[in-house]
Design an enzyme around this catalytic site. Sequence first.
Site, PDB file in Angstrom:
ATOM      1  CB  THR A 201      -0.716  -0.002   1.095  1.00  0.00           C
ATOM      2  OG1 THR A 201      -1.723  -0.998   1.156  1.00  0.00           O
ATOM      3  CG2 THR A 201      -1.582   1.220   1.377  1.00  0.00           C
ATOM      4  NE  ARG A 229      -8.823  -7.007   3.102  1.00  0.00           N
ATOM      5  CZ  ARG A 229      -7.860  -6.337   3.046  1.00  0.00           C
ATOM      6  NH1 ARG A 229      -7.501  -5.761   2.087  1.00  0.00           N
ATOM      7  NH2 ARG A 229      -6.959  -6.589   3.967  1.00  0.00           N
ATOM      8  N   GLY A 231     -10.039  -2.952   3.033  1.00  0.00           N
ATOM      9  CA  GLY A 231      -8.885  -3.255   4.085  1.00  0.00           C
ATOM     10  C   GLY A 231      -8.819  -2.103   4.794  1.00  0.00           C
ATOM     11  CG  ASP A 232      -5.036  -0.573   6.366  1.00  0.00           C
ATOM     12  OD1 ASP A 232      -5.045  -1.287   5.288  1.00  0.00           O
ATOM     13  OD2 ASP A 232      -4.217  -0.177   6.818  1.00  0.00           O
ATOM     14  N   GLY A 255      -4.316  -4.978   6.597  1.00  0.00           N
ATOM     15  CA  GLY A 255      -5.340  -4.022   6.995  1.00  0.00           C
ATOM     16  C   GLY A 255      -6.431  -4.574   8.060  1.00  0.00           C
TER      17      GLY A 255
END
Length: 342
Positions: A201, A229, A231-232, A255
């Site tokens: 990321t 899904r 993530g963060d 994440g």
Amino acid sequence: MKSSRRKFIKQAAVIIPAASILQSCQPKMTEKIIKPIVVSTWDSGLEVNKVAWQILRTNGKAIDAVEKGANSIEDTINCCVGLGGNPDRDGFVTLDACIMDEKQNCGSVAFLQDIKNPISVARKIMEKTPHVMLVGDGAKKFAIDNGFKEESDVLSDDAKAEYAKWLEKSEYKPQINIEKRQNSETKVPGKLSNGDFNHDTMGIVAIDSNGDLSGACTTSGMGFKMHGRVGDSPIIGGGLFIDNEIGGATSSGQGEEVIRICGTHLVVELMRMGKTPMDACKTAVERIINVNPEKAKTFQVGFLAINKNGIVGGYSVQPGFTYSVTSDDSGGQVFEADSHFK
Ligand code: GLY
């Protein structure tokens, strides 16, 4: 590219010497306040920083610097950011991103498909809508309505090959520092001497010459994740948090573990309470370890933070988390963060 851990230097404010790759310790510190400055996750951040720096060095705004920096890696073919990233387990590339400025304006997209620059869609949401976050088909429709082109046949040759390999076992198993792909034809920022590319990321935080902070976080998420899904990276306070009075933080890695502790919000709050950026990142990592020390042996999370004075620090669960720092015309430097596990 893995170098041994070295001792950290006590923090005050950053000095960036001549350009070089992968320094072995924290940035050196003085009493001087550093601005402008841009920091970003991983070795590949060095090229991202160069794009951001062109804006910062001419007194441009931090929000423009982080957006253009993020665009530059979204536009390349690589494993982990943009449409060239690895697909989910059903073969779709789905993108997450968020952006935040000095006034705590923020915008976010999640589960976005077929649009090249999710960070710019996030900025558009921030500036043009009463909302913070759009997801999936709604985010895609918003993007197209606002002039973004719908891309077709997005899976790169590299991603197709990775996906075919993954399908042989169809096993969802997050890897630590997965972020390596070899392809001589691929022009990816952060090319290492061994021909691999090391990144995940892309999180970016900048302080402009006015002293204002902004940040951006963009990703294609974990490769071969479940369809849907998120993530963060698109979560404000998860993958990115900015407080113009205190500083900013971003994260990379698994994440789910960052979301569980509201990771970057925690890092900024710890800086507010007086911790240095590195100590704040370390405390956040320890919070993650304490959730499940056994499980923590199996994943990577790295935090990167900068405070209002331009002091930079990072810390990770596993060794191997690198970050890039640029505050002059010398091309910047890559540092390897210290980590909980050695
Ligand atoms: N940190 C990126 C993700 O978990 O998707």
